[in-house]
Motif scaffolding. Structure first.
Motif, PDB file in Angstrom:
ATOM      1  N   LEU A  91       0.832  -1.208   0.000  1.00 45.28           N
ATOM      2  CA  LEU A  91       0.000   0.000   0.000  1.00 45.28           C
ATOM      3  C   LEU A  91       0.866   1.257   0.000  1.00 45.28           C
ATOM      4  CD1 LEU A  91      -2.769   1.402   0.243  1.00 45.28           C
ATOM      5  CD2 LEU A  91      -2.518   1.196   2.718  1.00 45.28           C
ATOM      6  N   MET A  92       1.897   1.267   0.841  1.00 43.42           N
ATOM      7  CA  MET A  92       2.765   2.445   0.924  1.00 43.42           C
ATOM      8  C   MET A  92       3.549   2.653  -0.364  1.00 43.42           C
ATOM      9  SD  MET A  92       4.309   2.056   4.714  1.00 43.42           S
ATOM     10  CE  MET A  92       3.286   1.629   6.090  1.00 43.42           C
ATOM     11  N   ALA A  93       4.087   1.565  -0.927  1.00 41.71           N
ATOM     12  CA  ALA A  93       4.851   1.685  -2.173  1.00 41.71           C
ATOM     13  C   ALA A  93       3.957   2.142  -3.319  1.00 41.71           C
ATOM     14  CB  ALA A  93       5.508   0.351  -2.507  1.00 41.71           C
ATOM     15  N   ALA A  94       2.756   1.583  -3.402  1.00 38.86           N
ATOM     16  CA  ALA A  94       1.829   1.976  -4.470  1.00 38.86           C
ATOM     17  C   ALA A  94       1.467   3.451  -4.356  1.00 38.86           C
ATOM     18  CB  ALA A  94       0.572   1.112  -4.412  1.00 38.86           C
ATOM     19  N   SER A  95       1.217   3.917  -3.150  1.00 40.89           N
ATOM     20  CA  SER A  95       0.870   5.337  -2.992  1.00 40.89           C
ATOM     21  C   SER A  95       2.057   6.226  -3.346  1.00 40.89           C
ATOM     22  CB  SER A  95       0.392   5.619  -1.572  1.00 40.89           C
ATOM     23  OG  SER A  95       1.456   5.470  -0.645  1.00 40.89           O
ATOM     24  N   GLY A  96       3.264   5.791  -3.020  1.00 39.44           N
ATOM     25  CA  GLY A  96       4.448   6.574  -3.380  1.00 39.44           C
ATOM     26  C   GLY A  96       4.657   6.629  -4.878  1.00 39.44           C
ATOM     27  N   ILE A  97       4.475   5.503  -5.541  1.00 35.13           N
ATOM     28  CA  ILE A  97       4.651   5.464  -6.996  1.00 35.13           C
ATOM     29  C   ILE A  97       3.596   6.310  -7.697  1.00 35.13           C
ATOM     30  CG2 ILE A  97       4.526   3.943  -9.013  1.00 35.13           C
ATOM     31  CD1 ILE A  97       5.860   1.781  -7.192  1.00 35.13           C
ATOM     32  N   VAL A  98       2.344   6.160  -7.265  1.00 34.36           N
ATOM     33  CA  VAL A  98       1.262   6.946  -7.882  1.00 34.36           C
ATOM     34  C   VAL A  98       1.470   8.434  -7.640  1.00 34.36           C
ATOM     35  CG1 VAL A  98      -1.213   7.427  -7.788  1.00 34.36           C
ATOM     36  CG2 VAL A  98      -0.401   5.070  -7.850  1.00 34.36           C
ATOM     37  N   SER A  99       1.964   8.804  -6.458  1.00 34.58           N
ATOM     38  CA  SER A  99       2.172  10.230  -6.173  1.00 34.58           C
ATOM     39  C   SER A  99       3.290  10.822  -7.026  1.00 34.58           C
ATOM     40  CB  SER A  99       2.471  10.446  -4.690  1.00 34.58           C
ATOM     41  OG  SER A  99       3.771   9.989  -4.379  1.00 34.58           O
ATOM     42  N   MET A 100       4.209   9.992  -7.501  1.00 37.51           N
ATOM     43  CA  MET A 100       5.251  10.491  -8.402  1.00 37.51           C
ATOM     44  C   MET A 100       4.708  10.672  -9.824  1.00 37.51           C
ATOM     45  SD  MET A 100       8.800   8.618  -7.195  1.00 37.51           S
ATOM     46  CE  MET A 100       8.669   7.449  -8.472  1.00 37.51           C
ATOM     47  N   LEU A 101       3.731   9.864 -10.203  1.00 41.51           N
ATOM     48  CA  LEU A 101       3.224   9.891 -11.567  1.00 41.51           C
ATOM     49  C   LEU A 101       2.069  10.860 -11.772  1.00 41.51           C
ATOM     50  CD1 LEU A 101       3.260   6.041 -12.223  1.00 41.51           C
ATOM     51  CD2 LEU A 101       4.977   7.734 -12.909  1.00 41.51           C
ATOM     52  N   VAL A 102       1.251  11.018 -10.746  1.00 42.32           N
ATOM     53  CA  VAL A 102       0.032  11.825 -10.862  1.00 42.32           C
ATOM     54  C   VAL A 102       0.005  12.813  -9.694  1.00 42.32           C
ATOM     55  CG1 VAL A 102      -2.485  11.729 -10.896  1.00 42.32           C
ATOM     56  CG2 VAL A 102      -1.165   9.845 -11.863  1.00 42.32           C
ATOM     57  N   ALA A 103      -0.474  13.989  -9.951  1.00 44.44           N
ATOM     58  CA  ALA A 103      -0.637  14.976  -8.885  1.00 44.44           C
ATOM     59  C   ALA A 103      -1.817  14.556  -8.003  1.00 44.44           C
ATOM     60  CB  ALA A 103      -0.877  16.356  -9.459  1.00 44.44           C
ATOM     61  N   LEU A 104      -1.513  14.238  -6.766  1.00 49.64           N
ATOM     62  CA  LEU A 104      -2.538  13.806  -5.814  1.00 49.64           C
ATOM     63  C   LEU A 104      -2.703  14.862  -4.729  1.00 49.64           C
ATOM     64  CD1 LEU A 104      -1.467  10.079  -5.282  1.00 49.64           C
ATOM     65  CD2 LEU A 104      -3.386  10.915  -6.631  1.00 49.64           C
ATOM     66  N   PRO A 105      -3.845  14.878  -4.058  1.00 50.87           N
ATOM     67  CA  PRO A 105      -3.989  15.781  -2.912  1.00 50.87           C
ATOM     68  C   PRO A 105      -2.913  15.485  -1.854  1.00 50.87           C
ATOM     69  CG  PRO A 105      -6.107  14.843  -3.523  1.00 50.87           C
ATOM     70  CD  PRO A 105      -5.064  14.138  -4.339  1.00 50.87           C
ATOM     71  N   ALA A 106      -2.570  16.482  -1.096  1.00 49.80           N
ATOM     72  CA  ALA A 106      -1.464  16.366  -0.142  1.00 49.80           C
ATOM     73  C   ALA A 106      -1.702  15.314   0.943  1.00 49.80           C
ATOM     74  CB  ALA A 106      -1.203  17.719   0.515  1.00 49.80           C
ATOM     75  N   PHE A 107      -2.940  15.003   1.225  1.00 53.85           N
ATOM     76  CA  PHE A 107      -3.221  14.074   2.323  1.00 53.85           C
ATOM     77  C   PHE A 107      -3.075  12.605   1.931  1.00 53.85           C
ATOM     78  CE2 PHE A 107      -7.254  14.364   0.145  1.00 53.85           C
ATOM     79  CZ  PHE A 107      -7.735  13.057   0.193  1.00 53.85           C
ATOM     80  N   VAL A 108      -2.981  12.287   0.639  1.00 55.48           N
ATOM     81  CA  VAL A 108      -3.032  10.897   0.186  1.00 55.48           C
ATOM     82  C   VAL A 108      -1.835  10.092   0.682  1.00 55.48           C
ATOM     83  CG1 VAL A 108      -3.003   9.387  -1.838  1.00 55.48           C
ATOM     84  CG2 VAL A 108      -4.469  11.397  -1.802  1.00 55.48           C
ATOM     85  N   LEU A 109      -0.622  10.604   0.501  1.00 57.34           N
ATOM     86  CA  LEU A 109       0.571   9.846   0.905  1.00 57.34           C
ATOM     87  C   LEU A 109       0.632   9.630   2.419  1.00 57.34           C
ATOM     88  CD1 LEU A 109       2.865   8.492  -0.582  1.00 57.34           C
ATOM     89  CD2 LEU A 109       4.205  10.560  -0.310  1.00 57.34           C
ATOM     90  N   PRO A 110       0.417  10.650   3.249  1.00 61.31           N
ATOM     91  CA  PRO A 110       0.389  10.394   4.698  1.00 61.31           C
ATOM     92  C   PRO A 110      -0.753   9.466   5.121  1.00 61.31           C
ATOM     93  CG  PRO A 110       0.664  12.737   4.294  1.00 61.31           C
ATOM     94  CD  PRO A 110       0.384  12.092   2.978  1.00 61.31           C
ATOM     95  N   ALA A 111      -1.904   9.599   4.469  1.00 60.53           N
ATOM     96  CA  ALA A 111      -3.038   8.729   4.811  1.00 60.53           C
ATOM     97  C   ALA A 111      -2.733   7.283   4.447  1.00 60.53           C
ATOM     98  CB  ALA A 111      -4.300   9.203   4.105  1.00 60.53           C
ATOM     99  N   ALA A 112      -2.102   7.067   3.307  1.00 58.17           N
ATOM    100  CA  ALA A 112      -1.733   5.707   2.911  1.00 58.17           C
ATOM    101  C   ALA A 112      -0.691   5.131   3.868  1.00 58.17           C
ATOM    102  CB  ALA A 112      -1.205   5.700   1.483  1.00 58.17           C
TER     103      ALA A 112
END
Length: 131
Positions: free
Chosen positions: A75-96
């Protein structure tokens, strides 16, 4: 990518590595490569009672604990990879990351329950008191 995002990404990578290390330690304790010690492993009074309790308890706890760690890392790796590829809201990576830690804790606690149940069957009737 701004400095805050980079810091969160580095923290996420560290957490993924930490989950992998925890999964490795659980597997090593379950297979007997990590012996009874005061630093690493499940250190309840029941599991610290003897070497047999240590090994059986960790063997019983391993599957759920390792599964929790790997799901959290995924879950953490997927959220990190997606956050590098797509602009996500700021809360997504800490929430993941927080959700991953919750998943890991759930797996470890379910494994701890299984460990204590398995060890209770070895010394049925004996009262194990921590020293």
């Amino acid at each position: 990518m701004d400095g805050e995002s980079l810091t969160e990404l580095i923290a996420t990578a560290f957490m993924v590595l930490l989950m992998a290390a925890m999964a490795w330690m659980m597997r090593a304790a379950a297979s007997g490569r990590i012996k009874r010690n005061p630093w690493v492993g499940i250190r309840t009074a029941a599991l610290m009672h003897c070497d047999t309790c240590w090994l059986l308890g960790h063997h019983a706890a391993a599957n759920k604990g390792i599964l929790g760690c790997w799901l959290a890392a995924l879950l953490m790796a997927a959220s990190g990879i997606v956050s590098m590829l797509v602009a996500l809201p700021a809360f997504v990576l800490p929430a993941a990351t927080m959700a991953g830690v919750a998943i890991m804790l759930g797996g470890v606690l379910l494994g701890l329950r299984d460990a204590n149940r398995a060890v209770a069957k070895i010394h049925a009737g004996e009262r194990i008191i921590s020293s």
